[in-house]
Each structure stands twice: as structure tokens, then as C-alpha cells.
Design a protein around this motif. Sequence first.
Motif, mmCIF file in Angstrom:
data_model
loop_
_atom_site.group_PDB
_atom_site.id
_atom_site.type_symbol
_atom_site.label_atom_id
_atom_site.label_comp_id
_atom_site.label_asym_id
_atom_site.label_seq_id
_atom_site.Cartn_x
_atom_site.Cartn_y
_atom_site.Cartn_z
ATOM 1 N N GLU A 11 0.871 -1.186 0.000
ATOM 2 C CA GLU A 11 0.000 0.000 0.000
ATOM 3 C C GLU A 11 0.897 1.221 0.000
ATOM 4 O O GLU A 11 1.842 1.305 0.773
ATOM 5 C CB GLU A 11 -0.911 -0.019 1.231
ATOM 6 N N ILE A 12 0.571 2.189 -0.842
ATOM 7 C CA ILE A 12 1.397 3.390 -0.947
ATOM 8 C C ILE A 12 1.027 4.453 0.081
ATOM 9 O O ILE A 12 1.802 5.357 0.353
ATOM 10 C CB ILE A 12 1.370 3.960 -2.375
ATOM 11 N N SER A 13 -0.137 4.318 0.690
ATOM 12 C CA SER A 13 -0.578 5.295 1.689
ATOM 13 C C SER A 13 -0.211 4.808 3.095
ATOM 14 O O SER A 13 -0.749 3.800 3.571
ATOM 15 C CB SER A 13 -2.090 5.502 1.597
ATOM 16 N N GLN A 14 0.687 5.536 3.746
ATOM 17 C CA GLN A 14 1.081 5.153 5.102
ATOM 18 C C GLN A 14 -0.115 5.186 6.049
ATOM 19 O O GLN A 14 -0.250 4.329 6.917
ATOM 20 C CB GLN A 14 2.195 6.064 5.627
ATOM 21 N N ALA A 15 -1.016 6.136 5.868
ATOM 22 C CA ALA A 15 -2.207 6.219 6.718
ATOM 23 C C ALA A 15 -3.063 4.957 6.572
ATOM 24 O O ALA A 15 -3.579 4.430 7.565
ATOM 25 C CB ALA A 15 -3.021 7.461 6.361
ATOM 26 N N GLN A 16 -3.200 4.466 5.357
ATOM 27 C CA GLN A 16 -3.986 3.241 5.131
ATOM 28 C C GLN A 16 -3.279 2.034 5.742
ATOM 29 O O GLN A 16 -3.925 1.169 6.322
ATOM 30 C CB GLN A 16 -4.220 3.031 3.632
ATOM 31 N N VAL A 17 -1.961 1.987 5.626
ATOM 32 C CA VAL A 17 -1.202 0.894 6.231
ATOM 33 C C VAL A 17 -1.435 0.883 7.741
ATOM 34 O O VAL A 17 -1.745 -0.160 8.329
ATOM 35 C CB VAL A 17 0.312 1.019 5.917
ATOM 36 N N ASP A 18 -1.304 2.041 8.370
ATOM 37 C CA ASP A 18 -1.508 2.138 9.818
ATOM 38 C C ASP A 18 -2.920 1.727 10.210
ATOM 39 O O ASP A 18 -3.125 1.000 11.185
ATOM 40 C CB ASP A 18 -1.225 3.569 10.296
ATOM 41 N N PHE A 19 -3.911 2.152 9.433
ATOM 42 C CA PHE A 19 -5.315 1.831 9.713
ATOM 43 C C PHE A 19 -5.554 0.326 9.626
ATOM 44 O O PHE A 19 -6.116 -0.282 10.538
ATOM 45 C CB PHE A 19 -6.232 2.583 8.727
ATOM 46 N N VAL A 20 -5.109 -0.292 8.547
ATOM 47 C CA VAL A 20 -5.342 -1.719 8.333
ATOM 48 C C VAL A 20 -4.612 -2.559 9.380
ATOM 49 O O VAL A 20 -5.139 -3.552 9.874
ATOM 50 C CB VAL A 20 -4.931 -2.121 6.896
ATOM 51 N N ARG A 21 -3.425 -2.149 9.741
ATOM 52 C CA ARG A 21 -2.658 -2.890 10.753
ATOM 53 C C ARG A 21 -3.348 -2.880 12.114
ATOM 54 O O ARG A 21 -3.214 -3.846 12.866
ATOM 55 C CB ARG A 21 -1.250 -2.308 10.884
ATOM 56 N N ARG A 22 -4.084 -1.819 12.430
ATOM 57 C CA ARG A 22 -4.801 -1.762 13.718
ATOM 58 C C ARG A 22 -5.805 -2.894 13.848
ATOM 59 O O ARG A 22 -6.174 -3.282 14.953
ATOM 60 C CB ARG A 22 -5.507 -0.414 13.890
ATOM 61 N N PHE A 23 -6.273 -3.428 12.728
ATOM 62 C CA PHE A 23 -7.232 -4.531 12.752
ATOM 63 C C PHE A 23 -6.552 -5.888 12.681
ATOM 64 O O PHE A 23 -7.199 -6.914 12.495
ATOM 65 C CB PHE A 23 -8.239 -4.373 11.598
ATOM 66 N N GLY A 24 -5.239 -5.882 12.778
ATOM 67 C CA GLY A 24 -4.478 -7.125 12.804
ATOM 68 C C GLY A 24 -4.091 -7.668 11.445
ATOM 69 O O GLY A 24 -3.611 -8.795 11.350
ATOM 70 N N ASN A 25 -4.286 -6.897 10.403
ATOM 71 C CA ASN A 25 -3.938 -7.364 9.065
ATOM 72 C C ASN A 25 -2.493 -7.008 8.724
ATOM 73 O O ASN A 25 -1.975 -5.993 9.161
ATOM 74 C CB ASN A 25 -4.875 -6.746 8.025
#
Length: 170
Positions: A11-25
Motif C-alpha cells: 500500500e502506498i498510503s502510510q495512513a492506510q497501512v496504519d489503519f489496516v494494521r490496527r485490525f491485525g492485518n
Amino acid sequence: SARRTRFTALEISQAQVDFVRRFGNKLYYGDATRLDVLRAAGAGHAEVLVLAIDDVEASLRTAEQARRHFPQLRVLARARNRQHAFRLMAAGVTEIWRETYASSLELAEGTLVALGTEPATAASQVRRFRAHDEETLRQQAAIGGDEEKLIATVQASARQLEKLFEADAD
């Protein structure tokens, strides 16, 4: 991941990476248009590259990198529209899903049923339209940027489709 299939998601968006990781992905920050990132992600030994990049130009650059540097890699791509599909085809991608196409066909089928067409007939007509449209897409992709020829194929395709449905009605 539910099937325990190993994959690498970029993912090129760091914000999206951080968001998705919060859900354990599991997701990595990276620009898939860059050859070094594709190599680091394992494209050299991967079976499939799923290309689902919203930015059309970035999607095309990634497809071109994959085709050029990883010819064994099967590329499955999402296209934003018909023109994007044409460009992906020109880049050597053969397995393409147009974003709103399937839902549009489902809506058309539902509309036919709502207007009184038998469900089996509506489903058959939509399948026939899909096959016809996918063949037309391949033909139009071969035309390239010649707008006059593109318009002619659209008109010819519409006439051909009308004849197919008229033959079904007889």
C-alpha cells in the motif's frame, strides 16, 4: 489470510497501512510501481500479482514492470473503466476485471426481472450480453486510439447485439 494463503500486500498510503494494521492485518508500505519494491515483495517467485491500484497511471506502470521483469508472473488486474482496460491489455495483462461492470450486469438482470422478464431468461440475456461485450472489448483494444474506428465498432456491436436478442425472441 483466512485460507492461510501466503501473500504480501503493498500500500502506498502510510495512513492506510496504519489503519489496516490496527485490525491485525498484515500490510506493507511500498510503491508497487518501483522494481526494487516488487522484487523485495517477492514478485520474482510469486505465482500471482493482484493489481488493484486506484491510480490508473500507477496501475499501468506496475503492470508494465511486472510484464517486463517477471514474465512468469500471472497478473490479475482491476480496471477503473473500459479505457483503463484497453491500456492494461496493451501492457500485456489478459485477466482484467472492470470495477463496476459486474454490479452493472447484476443491476441490469434485476431490472429485467422487475420489468417482468423471467429470472432464467434475464440471467441468460445478461450472460449473452457479457460474452458479446467481452469480445467487443478485445476487438476495440486492438483498434488503439482511432476514435472513428472505435465509434464504428460500438455502433456495429449494438446492431449485432440487437439481432442476437431479436433471434432469442423468435
